[in-house]
Design an enzyme around this catalytic site. Structure first.
Site, PDB file in Angstrom:
ATOM      1  N   ASP A 136       0.824  -1.219   0.000  1.00  0.00           N
ATOM      2  CA  ASP A 136       0.000   0.000   0.000  1.00  0.00           C
ATOM      3  C   ASP A 136       0.857   1.268   0.000  1.00  0.00           C
ATOM      4  O   ASP A 136       0.346   2.364   0.206  1.00  0.00           O
ATOM      5  CB  ASP A 136      -0.950   0.008   1.203  1.00  0.00           C
ATOM      6  CG  ASP A 136      -0.217  -0.031   2.549  1.00  0.00           C
ATOM      7  OD1 ASP A 136       1.040  -0.006   2.559  1.00  0.00           O
ATOM      8  OD2 ASP A 136      -0.905  -0.076   3.590  1.00  0.00           O
ATOM      9  N   GLU A 143       1.245   4.230   7.434  1.00  0.00           N
ATOM     10  CA  GLU A 143       0.232   3.754   6.500  1.00  0.00           C
ATOM     11  C   GLU A 143      -0.319   4.935   5.694  1.00  0.00           C
ATOM     12  O   GLU A 143      -0.067   6.099   6.025  1.00  0.00           O
ATOM     13  CB  GLU A 143      -0.900   3.058   7.284  1.00  0.00           C
ATOM     14  CG  GLU A 143      -0.463   1.784   8.013  1.00  0.00           C
ATOM     15  CD  GLU A 143      -0.268   0.575   7.083  1.00  0.00           C
ATOM     16  OE1 GLU A 143       0.071   0.748   5.899  1.00  0.00           O
ATOM     17  OE2 GLU A 143      -0.433  -0.554   7.573  1.00  0.00           O
TER      18      GLU A 143
END
Ligand code: F6R
Length: 260
Positions: A136, A143
């Site tokens: 990702d 994140e």
């Protein structure tokens, strides 16, 4: 960013290990920032081989951790402290005292994060930070939508990252939800940042990080802001770069002694 496309993971490992060895030859007390996961293992193997072959002396080296799970009991084999001791510190013949990392078992996690961020600065800063990349686009455990100025702090893993990391545990239920990670702003303070990406599963993340817009949605794109960032990708991980041929030609024209 300098992008170096290598034939395979072993070649990437050798190239980065040589950059670490060159750094340690000119600065024996260098602080090396290390990542965990599968990708960096060829780097650690290649550097240990250089030490055994007498090509580099590492006894003054210092090692620091990029991130850590929160809540695993001390000494858990998959805590990143255990992994770094097993894969890096011990094979290099270093003492545990040469190693620093955040305390994932701390009662006051925010205080532990702040203390680790400070400790990195007080240690003189990271000379070379090795990174992997998540599918990702995460670096460390920043994140998507992490602040590009973030400091070391607690983060919640995405379900994708927990699935990706489940292979290290007996089941996904055992993968912690929370981690301590150096922030993107913290990572950007390292003097040289080297990201290694191998395998087709990383191809989209690499293309977005290198050629996409600077975006919190792809945390690795923040490396575009760093004055000395090197992306080392094997052919599979580089397969979606539009400028692959340009990167190959640029690196081929670089004098071999210059390294990365
Ligand atoms: C690990 C870390 C992560 C990994 C990334 C890729 O310390 O910070 O960003 O580098 O999740 O993991 P692998 O290499 O296992 O694909």
């Amino acid at each position: 960013m300098e992008v170096v496309i290598v034939p395979d993971a072993a070649a990437g490992g050798e190239l980065i290990a040589e950059a670490m060895a060159a750094l340690l030859r000119r600065k024996p007390e260098a602080l090396l920032g290390v990542a965990t996961g599968s990708t960096p293992l060829p780097v650690y193997r290649a550097l240990s081989a250089k030490v055994r072959a007498g090509e580099v002396e590492v006894s003054g080296a210092r090692i620091c951790q990029l991130d850590e799970y929160v809540g695993l009991p001390a000494g858990h084999p998959e805590s990143y402290r255990s992994v770094v001791l097993r894969e890096v510190v011990e094979p290099l013949g270093l003492a545990e005292s040469a190693f620093m990392g955040p305390d994932g078992a701390a009662e006051d996690v925010p205080a532990a994060c702040a203390a680790y961020d400070r400790a990195l600065t007080e240690a003189g800063g990271v000379d070379l930070q090795l990174l992997g990349i998540g599918t990702d686009g995460h670096i460390g455990f920043n994140e998507p939508c992490s602040s590009l100025a973030s400091r070391t702090r607690i983060k919640t893993l995405t379900e994708q990252t927990r699935k990706d990391n489940a292979r290290f545990f007996d089941s996904i239920d055992q993968v912690p939800h929370h981690v301590i990670t150096q922030g993107i702003g913290t990572i950007l303070e390292a003097r040289h940042v080297v990201l290694l990406a191998t395998g087709e599963s990383k191809a989209d993340a690499v293309a977005l990080a290198v050629e996409g817009p600077l975006s919190a949605l792809v945390p690795a794109s923040a490396l575009q802001l760093h004055p000395h960032a090197t992306i080392v990708a094997d052919e599979a991980a580089a397969s979606r770069l539009k400028l692959g041929d340009y990167f190959r030609a640029t690196y081929a024209a670089k004098p071999a002694w210059q390294g990365i």
